[in-house]
Motif scaffolding. Structure first.
Motif, PDB file in Angstrom:
ATOM      1  N   ALA A  38       0.749  -1.028   0.043  1.00  0.00           N
ATOM      2  CA  ALA A  38       0.110   0.040  -0.048  1.00  0.00           C
ATOM      3  C   ALA A  38       0.862   1.393  -0.087  1.00  0.00           C
ATOM      4  CB  ALA A  38      -1.035   0.165   1.116  1.00  0.00           C
ATOM      5  N   PRO A  39       0.459   2.178  -0.731  1.00  0.00           N
ATOM      6  CA  PRO A  39       1.027   3.704  -0.605  1.00  0.00           C
ATOM      7  C   PRO A  39       1.507   3.937   0.880  1.00  0.00           C
ATOM      8  CG  PRO A  39      -0.475   3.758  -2.140  1.00  0.00           C
ATOM      9  CD  PRO A  39      -0.863   2.521  -1.363  1.00  0.00           C
ATOM     10  N   LEU A  40       2.782   4.514   0.869  1.00  0.00           N
ATOM     11  CA  LEU A  40       3.096   4.908   2.340  1.00  0.00           C
ATOM     12  C   LEU A  40       2.862   6.033   2.700  1.00  0.00           C
ATOM     13  CD1 LEU A  40       6.880   3.639   2.330  1.00  0.00           C
ATOM     14  CD2 LEU A  40       4.638   2.651   3.317  1.00  0.00           C
ATOM     15  N   ALA A  41       2.477   6.559   3.886  1.00  0.00           N
ATOM     16  CA  ALA A  41       2.132   7.956   4.379  1.00  0.00           C
ATOM     17  C   ALA A  41       3.114   8.394   5.407  1.00  0.00           C
ATOM     18  CB  ALA A  41       0.645   7.852   4.917  1.00  0.00           C
ATOM     19  N   GLY A  82      15.009  -7.463  -2.696  1.00  0.00           N
ATOM     20  CA  GLY A  82      15.636  -8.156  -3.709  1.00  0.00           C
ATOM     21  C   GLY A  82      16.069  -7.040  -4.717  1.00  0.00           C
ATOM     22  N   GLY A  83      15.493  -5.701  -4.552  1.00  0.00           N
ATOM     23  CA  GLY A  83      15.951  -4.780  -5.619  1.00  0.00           C
ATOM     24  C   GLY A  83      17.298  -3.917  -5.106  1.00  0.00           C
ATOM     25  N   GLN A  84      17.643  -2.990  -5.798  1.00  0.00           N
ATOM     26  CA  GLN A  84      18.543  -1.967  -5.473  1.00  0.00           C
ATOM     27  C   GLN A  84      18.384  -1.108  -4.245  1.00  0.00           C
ATOM     28  OE1 GLN A  84      21.938  -1.634  -6.639  1.00  0.00           O
ATOM     29  NE2 GLN A  84      21.270  -3.543  -7.765  1.00  0.00           N
ATOM     30  N   PRO A  85      18.952  -0.656  -3.470  1.00  0.00           N
ATOM     31  CA  PRO A  85      18.797   0.306  -2.394  1.00  0.00           C
ATOM     32  C   PRO A  85      18.140   1.697  -3.144  1.00  0.00           C
ATOM     33  CG  PRO A  85      20.962  -0.384  -2.072  1.00  0.00           C
ATOM     34  CD  PRO A  85      20.601  -0.625  -3.432  1.00  0.00           C
ATOM     35  N   ILE A  86      17.218   1.959  -2.333  1.00  0.00           N
ATOM     36  CA  ILE A  86      16.400   3.333  -2.764  1.00  0.00           C
ATOM     37  C   ILE A  86      16.956   4.421  -1.916  1.00  0.00           C
ATOM     38  CG2 ILE A  86      14.240   4.556  -2.707  1.00  0.00           C
ATOM     39  CD1 ILE A  86      12.898   1.850  -2.837  1.00  0.00           C
ATOM     40  N   ALA A  87      17.370   4.345  -0.775  1.00  0.00           N
ATOM     41  CA  ALA A  87      18.005   5.244   0.019  1.00  0.00           C
ATOM     42  C   ALA A  87      18.720   4.721   1.117  1.00  0.00           C
ATOM     43  CB  ALA A  87      16.999   6.344   0.636  1.00  0.00           C
ATOM     44  N   SER A  88      19.602   5.202   1.646  1.00  0.00           N
ATOM     45  CA  SER A  88      20.616   4.696   2.822  1.00  0.00           C
ATOM     46  C   SER A  88      21.435   5.925   3.279  1.00  0.00           C
ATOM     47  CB  SER A  88      21.444   3.429   2.085  1.00  0.00           C
ATOM     48  OG  SER A  88      22.674   3.933   1.328  1.00  0.00           O
ATOM     49  N   THR A  89      21.770   5.536   4.655  1.00  0.00           N
ATOM     50  CA  THR A  89      22.593   6.600   5.437  1.00  0.00           C
ATOM     51  C   THR A  89      23.313   5.859   6.556  1.00  0.00           C
ATOM     52  OG1 THR A  89      22.529   8.793   6.346  1.00  0.00           O
ATOM     53  CG2 THR A  89      20.776   7.184   7.068  1.00  0.00           C
ATOM     54  N   THR A  90      24.311   6.736   7.088  1.00  0.00           N
ATOM     55  CA  THR A  90      25.155   6.039   8.043  1.00  0.00           C
ATOM     56  C   THR A  90      24.912   7.334   9.291  1.00  0.00           C
ATOM     57  OG1 THR A  90      27.199   6.825   7.477  1.00  0.00           O
ATOM     58  CG2 THR A  90      26.451   4.519   7.022  1.00  0.00           C
ATOM     59  N   ASP A 119       6.855  10.096  -2.733  1.00  0.00           N
ATOM     60  CA  ASP A 119       6.530   9.979  -4.070  1.00  0.00           C
ATOM     61  C   ASP A 119       7.403   9.005  -4.520  1.00  0.00           C
ATOM     62  OD1 ASP A 119       8.703  12.103  -3.611  1.00  0.00           O
ATOM     63  OD2 ASP A 119       8.178  12.680  -5.834  1.00  0.00           O
ATOM     64  N   VAL A 120       8.787   8.858  -4.125  1.00  0.00           N
ATOM     65  CA  VAL A 120       9.735   7.899  -4.661  1.00  0.00           C
ATOM     66  C   VAL A 120       9.616   6.514  -4.028  1.00  0.00           C
ATOM     67  CG1 VAL A 120      12.403   7.354  -4.811  1.00  0.00           C
ATOM     68  CG2 VAL A 120      11.673   9.549  -5.358  1.00  0.00           C
ATOM     69  N   LEU A 121       9.361   6.499  -2.852  1.00  0.00           N
ATOM     70  CA  LEU A 121       9.146   5.424  -2.300  1.00  0.00           C
ATOM     71  C   LEU A 121       7.729   4.754  -2.472  1.00  0.00           C
ATOM     72  CD1 LEU A 121       9.843   6.403   1.337  1.00  0.00           C
ATOM     73  CD2 LEU A 121      11.292   5.137  -0.004  1.00  0.00           C
ATOM     74  N   ASN A 122       6.814   5.295  -3.177  1.00  0.00           N
ATOM     75  CA  ASN A 122       5.660   4.750  -3.428  1.00  0.00           C
ATOM     76  C   ASN A 122       5.625   4.555  -4.952  1.00  0.00           C
ATOM     77  OD1 ASN A 122       4.109   4.789  -0.997  1.00  0.00           O
ATOM     78  ND2 ASN A 122       3.834   7.024  -1.217  1.00  0.00           N
ATOM     79  N   GLN A 123       6.917   4.674  -5.681  1.00  0.00           N
ATOM     80  CA  GLN A 123       6.792   4.313  -6.965  1.00  0.00           C
ATOM     81  C   GLN A 123       7.390   2.844  -7.101  1.00  0.00           C
ATOM     82  OE1 GLN A 123       9.247   7.179  -8.914  1.00  0.00           O
ATOM     83  NE2 GLN A 123       7.744   8.733  -8.934  1.00  0.00           N
ATOM     84  N   ARG A 124       6.726   1.795  -6.692  1.00  0.00           N
ATOM     85  CA  ARG A 124       7.297   0.421  -6.517  1.00  0.00           C
ATOM     86  C   ARG A 124       6.071  -0.478  -6.571  1.00  0.00           C
ATOM     87  NH1 ARG A 124       5.242  -0.410  -1.336  1.00  0.00           N
ATOM     88  NH2 ARG A 124       5.143   1.621  -0.383  1.00  0.00           N
TER      89      ARG A 124
END
Length: 151
Positions: A38-41, A82-90, A119-124
């Motif tokens: 489901a789309p994230l809020a 199983g996909g490429q990272p969308i976002a990451s941080t340390t 918007d990017v997170l919900n394009q999956r």
């Protein structure tokens, strides 16, 4: 002079123990959270932030801190399974007390998740996996330098 040169080529037993300890996973804690298709809020990311914070607090409480060696590091990433990272941080190296301070690591974790572009997170096509890794140098020190085992 010759003995100093030969010492440079002799393996450092402490370094070898530390490297072996890290390779075995000492001090490394990992956890994952899977959010559905489901789309994230914003509220979903706020709940996730709370879950990650609770997990971090529990892990930090369980870490070893021999002779004040308590430095830690935290990383968070998200991706479609199983996909490429969308976002990451340390969050760099920090001491446990810095996790709880105003504008400390806890607040930075919340800010990082709040700033993720919905918007990017919900394009999956499916779910999204968030993963966190917390590393404790104190656990490694306890396993190597301050080990009770005879070496």
């Amino acid at each position: 002079m010759l003995s100093a040169l030969l010492r440079r080529f002799r393996p450092d037993p402490l370094r070898a123990r530390v490297e072996d300890s890290i390779r075995r996973g000492t001090g490394l804690s990992k956890e994952e959270w899977l959010l559905g298709a489901a789309p994230l809020a914003i509220a979903d990311l706020e709940r996730l932030a709370e879950q990650i914070i609770v997990w971090c607090r529990a892990r930090i409480a369980e870490t070893r801190r021999p002779y004040g060696i308590d430095q830690m590091a935290l990383a968070i990433a998200c991706a479609e399974p199983g996909g490429q990272p969308i976002a990451s941080t340390t969050f760099g190296v920090f001491r446990p007390v810095e996790f709880y301070e105003d504008a400390g690591v806890e607040d930075r974790v919340r800010a990082y998740l709040a700033e993720l572009p919905l918007d990017v997170l919900n394009q999956r096509a499916g779910g999204i996996r968030f993963a966190a890794a917390l590393f404790s140098w104190g656990d490694v020190a306890r396993d190597t330098v301050f080990s009770d085992e005879a070496r």
